[in-house]
Every structure is written in structure tokens, then in C-alpha cells.
Design a protein around this motif. Structure first.
Motif, PDB file in Angstrom:
ATOM      1  N   LEU A  85       0.814  -1.095   0.101  1.00 25.20           N
ATOM      2  CA  LEU A  85      -0.107  -0.009   0.067  1.00 25.20           C
ATOM      3  C   LEU A  85       0.952   1.397   0.002  1.00 25.20           C
ATOM      4  O   LEU A  85       0.600   2.265  -0.653  1.00 25.20           O
ATOM      5  CB  LEU A  85      -0.824  -0.030   1.277  1.00 25.20           C
ATOM      6  CG  LEU A  85      -2.084  -1.132   1.392  1.00 25.20           C
ATOM      7  CD1 LEU A  85      -2.907  -0.805   2.522  1.00 25.20           C
ATOM      8  CD2 LEU A  85      -3.093  -0.908   0.094  1.00 25.20           C
ATOM      9  N   LYS A  86       2.079   1.186   0.715  1.00 26.30           N
ATOM     10  CA  LYS A  86       2.889   2.373   1.004  1.00 26.30           C
ATOM     11  C   LYS A  86       3.400   2.571  -0.586  1.00 26.30           C
ATOM     12  O   LYS A  86       3.566   3.508  -1.324  1.00 26.30           O
ATOM     13  CB  LYS A  86       3.768   2.123   1.761  1.00 26.30           C
ATOM     14  CG  LYS A  86       3.552   2.401   3.207  1.00 26.30           C
ATOM     15  CD  LYS A  86       4.542   2.070   4.588  1.00 26.30           C
ATOM     16  CE  LYS A  86       3.694   2.176   5.786  1.00 26.30           C
ATOM     17  NZ  LYS A  86       5.069   1.958   6.727  1.00 26.30           N
ATOM     18  N   LYS A  87       4.042   1.505  -1.169  1.00 28.78           N
ATOM     19  CA  LYS A  87       4.562   1.592  -2.638  1.00 28.78           C
ATOM     20  C   LYS A  87       3.913   1.884  -3.528  1.00 28.78           C
ATOM     21  O   LYS A  87       4.188   2.761  -4.314  1.00 28.78           O
ATOM     22  CB  LYS A  87       5.089   0.300  -2.701  1.00 28.78           C
ATOM     23  CG  LYS A  87       6.130   0.164  -4.060  1.00 28.78           C
ATOM     24  CD  LYS A  87       6.783  -0.814  -4.261  1.00 28.78           C
ATOM     25  CE  LYS A  87       7.785  -1.023  -5.526  1.00 28.78           C
ATOM     26  NZ  LYS A  87       8.973  -0.132  -5.198  1.00 28.78           N
ATOM     27  N   ALA A  88       2.382   1.603  -3.406  1.00 24.93           N
ATOM     28  CA  ALA A  88       1.570   1.977  -4.599  1.00 24.93           C
ATOM     29  C   ALA A  88       0.946   3.351  -4.182  1.00 24.93           C
ATOM     30  O   ALA A  88      -0.058   3.830  -5.154  1.00 24.93           O
ATOM     31  CB  ALA A  88       0.372   0.879  -4.695  1.00 24.93           C
ATOM     32  N   LYS A 111       2.555 -14.963  -0.806  1.00 26.49           N
ATOM     33  CA  LYS A 111       3.526 -16.196  -1.139  1.00 26.49           C
ATOM     34  C   LYS A 111       3.159 -17.160  -2.152  1.00 26.49           C
ATOM     35  O   LYS A 111       3.659 -17.984  -2.644  1.00 26.49           O
ATOM     36  CB  LYS A 111       3.974 -16.894   0.103  1.00 26.49           C
ATOM     37  CG  LYS A 111       4.777 -16.002   1.039  1.00 26.49           C
ATOM     38  CD  LYS A 111       5.001 -16.683   2.399  1.00 26.49           C
ATOM     39  CE  LYS A 111       6.079 -15.693   3.169  1.00 26.49           C
ATOM     40  NZ  LYS A 111       6.370 -16.396   4.489  1.00 26.49           N
ATOM     41  N   ASN A 112       1.662 -17.294  -2.136  1.00 26.98           N
ATOM     42  CA  ASN A 112       1.085 -18.323  -3.305  1.00 26.98           C
ATOM     43  C   ASN A 112       1.492 -17.775  -4.579  1.00 26.98           C
ATOM     44  O   ASN A 112       1.248 -18.604  -5.623  1.00 26.98           O
ATOM     45  CB  ASN A 112      -0.460 -18.214  -3.033  1.00 26.98           C
ATOM     46  CG  ASN A 112      -0.630 -19.247  -1.753  1.00 26.98           C
ATOM     47  OD1 ASN A 112       0.083 -19.965  -1.276  1.00 26.98           O
ATOM     48  ND2 ASN A 112      -1.965 -18.849  -1.392  1.00 26.98           N
ATOM     49  N   LEU A 113       1.622 -16.418  -4.959  1.00 24.76           N
ATOM     50  CA  LEU A 113       1.958 -15.982  -6.179  1.00 24.76           C
ATOM     51  C   LEU A 113       3.566 -16.760  -6.540  1.00 24.76           C
ATOM     52  O   LEU A 113       4.414 -16.712  -5.526  1.00 24.76           O
ATOM     53  CB  LEU A 113       2.175 -14.511  -6.296  1.00 24.76           C
ATOM     54  CG  LEU A 113       0.726 -13.869  -5.979  1.00 24.76           C
ATOM     55  CD1 LEU A 113       1.201 -12.268  -6.094  1.00 24.76           C
ATOM     56  CD2 LEU A 113      -0.165 -14.285  -7.022  1.00 24.76           C
ATOM     57  N   SER A 114       3.955 -16.835  -7.842  1.00 22.51           N
ATOM     58  CA  SER A 114       5.241 -17.327  -8.244  1.00 22.51           C
ATOM     59  C   SER A 114       5.964 -16.354  -7.804  1.00 22.51           C
ATOM     60  O   SER A 114       5.968 -14.680  -7.757  1.00 22.51           O
ATOM     61  CB  SER A 114       5.078 -17.549  -9.819  1.00 22.51           C
ATOM     62  OG  SER A 114       4.973 -16.368 -10.366  1.00 22.51           O
ATOM     63  N   ALA A 115       7.275 -16.524  -7.681  1.00 20.13           N
ATOM     64  CA  ALA A 115       8.412 -15.461  -7.186  1.00 20.13           C
ATOM     65  C   ALA A 115       8.661 -14.231  -8.431  1.00 20.13           C
ATOM     66  O   ALA A 115       8.775 -13.287  -8.073  1.00 20.13           O
ATOM     67  CB  ALA A 115       9.562 -16.307  -6.941  1.00 20.13           C
ATOM     68  N   SER A 116       8.565 -14.860  -9.712  1.00 18.11           N
ATOM     69  CA  SER A 116       8.539 -13.863 -10.507  1.00 18.11           C
ATOM     70  C   SER A 116       7.375 -13.023 -10.793  1.00 18.11           C
ATOM     71  O   SER A 116       7.561 -11.745 -11.213  1.00 18.11           O
ATOM     72  CB  SER A 116       8.513 -14.608 -11.881  1.00 18.11           C
ATOM     73  OG  SER A 116       7.753 -15.401 -12.282  1.00 18.11           O
ATOM     74  N   LYS A 117       6.215 -13.718 -10.536  1.00 21.56           N
ATOM     75  CA  LYS A 117       4.865 -12.588 -10.574  1.00 21.56           C
ATOM     76  C   LYS A 117       5.046 -11.589  -9.529  1.00 21.56           C
ATOM     77  O   LYS A 117       4.719 -10.370  -9.522  1.00 21.56           O
ATOM     78  CB  LYS A 117       3.865 -13.437 -10.476  1.00 21.56           C
ATOM     79  CG  LYS A 117       2.454 -12.614 -10.776  1.00 21.56           C
ATOM     80  CD  LYS A 117       1.287 -13.412 -10.893  1.00 21.56           C
ATOM     81  CE  LYS A 117      -0.029 -12.529 -11.145  1.00 21.56           C
ATOM     82  NZ  LYS A 117      -1.181 -13.528 -11.375  1.00 21.56           N
ATOM     83  N   LEU A 118       5.354 -11.957  -8.296  1.00 19.26           N
ATOM     84  CA  LEU A 118       5.648 -11.076  -7.013  1.00 19.26           C
ATOM     85  C   LEU A 118       6.377 -10.236  -7.305  1.00 19.26           C
ATOM     86  O   LEU A 118       6.160  -8.917  -7.260  1.00 19.26           O
ATOM     87  CB  LEU A 118       5.800 -12.109  -5.868  1.00 19.26           C
ATOM     88  CG  LEU A 118       5.854 -11.036  -4.541  1.00 19.26           C
ATOM     89  CD1 LEU A 118       4.578 -10.400  -4.202  1.00 19.26           C
ATOM     90  CD2 LEU A 118       6.193 -12.235  -3.590  1.00 19.26           C
ATOM     91  N   ALA A 119       7.649 -10.488  -7.792  1.00 14.40           N
ATOM     92  CA  ALA A 119       8.756  -9.489  -8.043  1.00 14.40           C
ATOM     93  C   ALA A 119       8.197  -8.512  -9.044  1.00 14.40           C
ATOM     94  O   ALA A 119       8.582  -7.352  -8.808  1.00 14.40           O
ATOM     95  CB  ALA A 119       9.878 -10.290  -8.435  1.00 14.40           C
ATOM     96  N   SER A 120       7.565  -8.891 -10.262  1.00 13.40           N
ATOM     97  CA  SER A 120       7.219  -7.923 -11.132  1.00 13.40           C
ATOM     98  C   SER A 120       5.966  -7.046 -10.647  1.00 13.40           C
ATOM     99  O   SER A 120       6.173  -5.944 -11.020  1.00 13.40           O
ATOM    100  CB  SER A 120       6.597  -8.707 -12.230  1.00 13.40           C
ATOM    101  OG  SER A 120       5.988  -8.049 -13.297  1.00 13.40           O
ATOM    102  N   LEU A 121       5.179  -7.725  -9.843  1.00 14.01           N
ATOM    103  CA  LEU A 121       3.868  -6.568  -9.271  1.00 14.01           C
ATOM    104  C   LEU A 121       4.743  -5.633  -8.548  1.00 14.01           C
ATOM    105  O   LEU A 121       4.311  -4.653  -8.423  1.00 14.01           O
ATOM    106  CB  LEU A 121       3.181  -7.654  -8.652  1.00 14.01           C
ATOM    107  CG  LEU A 121       1.863  -6.814  -7.643  1.00 14.01           C
ATOM    108  CD1 LEU A 121       0.884  -6.535  -8.992  1.00 14.01           C
ATOM    109  CD2 LEU A 121       1.078  -7.980  -7.005  1.00 14.01           C
ATOM    110  N   LEU A 122       5.507  -6.010  -7.326  1.00 12.88           N
ATOM    111  CA  LEU A 122       6.272  -5.154  -6.569  1.00 12.88           C
ATOM    112  C   LEU A 122       7.077  -4.217  -7.192  1.00 12.88           C
ATOM    113  O   LEU A 122       7.283  -3.114  -6.636  1.00 12.88           O
ATOM    114  CB  LEU A 122       6.880  -5.682  -5.380  1.00 12.88           C
ATOM    115  CG  LEU A 122       6.164  -6.792  -4.672  1.00 12.88           C
ATOM    116  CD1 LEU A 122       7.105  -7.647  -3.641  1.00 12.88           C
ATOM    117  CD2 LEU A 122       5.131  -5.973  -3.778  1.00 12.88           C
ATOM    118  N   ALA A 123       7.630  -4.398  -8.434  1.00 14.15           N
ATOM    119  CA  ALA A 123       8.213  -3.488  -9.167  1.00 14.15           C
ATOM    120  C   ALA A 123       7.669  -2.506 -10.066  1.00 14.15           C
ATOM    121  O   ALA A 123       8.369  -1.557 -10.384  1.00 14.15           O
ATOM    122  CB  ALA A 123       9.590  -4.332  -9.956  1.00 14.15           C
TER     123      ALA A 123
END
Length: 201
Positions: A85-88, A111-123
Motif C-alpha cells: 500500500l505504501k509503495k502503490a 507467497k502463493n504467487l510465483s516468485a517472478s510474478k510477485l517480483a514483477s508486481l512489486l516492481a
């Protein structure tokens, strides 16, 4: 043969007891049929603090004292969401909302998201804002009574649905509500075990 005479008051007490036993048994049978028969009421989805679900951590009282984003940051189960929420750029937006409902993904949901999807989302802050905004219904505190067949417009702009009964509810037929009806100063929170995907994503 001599007969033993029973005092009158003892006889009256014994008679009353003989009548009371079948009446009490009948009352028990009636109560049992009322809770298990076809006309039985559905179980209440709330506990003493108003929450329901197997994933409640006892932090509802702490969350009640703060606005929703700050409250999420006090709940260890929502650390990833609070950071997102802070990042967005949604942290202050949610804290200043007059009324809202947040379907809050737990740490385990992320954590149920794939590592790549989570990293992409947070980036990608704009995509993160879109996804997290889809978990928020603004201007409304959704009650448990509205969950069995609900459809709500989200902050992101799309609609999400809720379904279920008793203490078992789903969002979009995919995410389970693991702890529901947590009150904060300006919102109601439902913890869910999956990250929702906006329809337009």
C-alpha cells in the motif's frame, strides 16, 4: 405387615419430580430438533468481538484503534500488504477514506504467487496500485449479511463478488475469507488467502 406412611409434603415433592423429568426430557428433545431439523437457523458467523473465521489472530482489538492502512501495518499477517500500500501510494488514500471495505490478502496469499510474478508486481507501482485497488470497496462497510450473494464495485473500477454462507465465504469464487468483519476506525477488513486479479488485467 406394617405400612410406612410417607409424610404428605414428601409425597407432593416426589410427584412433582416424576412430572418434571419427562417434561425436561421433552424440552431437551424440542431444543435438539430446533437446532438440527429442516427449519434450523443457520449458525451465527460472529464471535464475541464480531469477527469470524479460522484465520483470526486476535489482533482485531488493536486494529480497531487505527485507520485501515495503519491498522493493517499493526497486523503481522498483513505486513506484505501494508508495504504494498505504501509503495502503490494507497496508504494515505485508505487512511483518509470515510468508509471502506478491504479484502486484505495475507502474507501467505502473496507467497502463493510465483516468485517472478510477485517480483514483477512489486516492481511496477502502477500495476501494484491497480491490483491492490481491486481489493478495496470505497464508501461502504460490507457486513457479513451481504456476503452470501454480493457484488461490489472496487476502487480500481471493476466488480468483485462474494458468495457462501455461515462462516464460509469466497471472493470471486477463488479466495477464501479466513478472518472476517475486522473493524478499524474507518473500514471493515476481510482477510483472504489469495491475491485477486482485476478483470482488466
Amino acid at each position: 405387615m406394617t405400612q410406612t406412611r410417607i409424610p404428605r409434603r414428601v409425597a407432593v415433592a416426589l410427584t412433582a419430580a416424576a412430572v418434571a423429568v419427562p417434561l425436561s426430557l421433552g424440552g431437551i428433545a424440542t431444543a435438539a430438533s430446533a437446532t438440527s431439523g429442516p427449519g434450523a437457523a443457520s449458525p451465527s458467523p460472529t464471535t464475541s468481538d464480531g469477527t469470524f473465521g479460522t484465520g483470526c489472530s486476535g489482533s482485531a482489538a488493536v486494529m480497531a484503534r487505527a485507520d485501515v492502512a495503519t491498522a493493517a501495518a499493526t497486523n503481522p499477517q498483513l505486513a506484505t500488504l501494508a508495504a504494498g500500500l505504501k509503495k502503490a501510494g494507497l496508504f494515505d488514500t485508505l487512511n483518509s477514506a470515510k468508509d471502506a471495505t478491504v479484502f486484505a490478502p495475507t502474507n501467505a496469499a502473496f507467497k502463493n504467487l510465483s516468485a517472478s510474478k510477485l517480483a514483477s508486481l512489486l516492481a511496477n507501482s502502477s500495476q501494484l496500485k491497480k491490483v491492490l485497488g481491486y481489493h478495496v470497496v470505497s464508501g461502504k462497510r460490507i457486513t457479513p449479511a451481504e456476503l452470501p450473494n454480493g457484488s461490489f464495485k472496487t476502487l480500481e473500477g471493476g466488480n468483485l463478488t462474494t458468495s457462501g454462507s455461515g462462516t464460509t465465504f469466497k471472493v470471486n469464487n477463488t479466495a477464501n475469507i479466513v478472518c472476517g468483519n475486522i473493524k478499524t476506525r474507518n473500514a471493515t477488513v476481510y482477510l483472504i488467502d489469495s491475491v485477486l486479479t482485476p478483470p482488466s488485467s
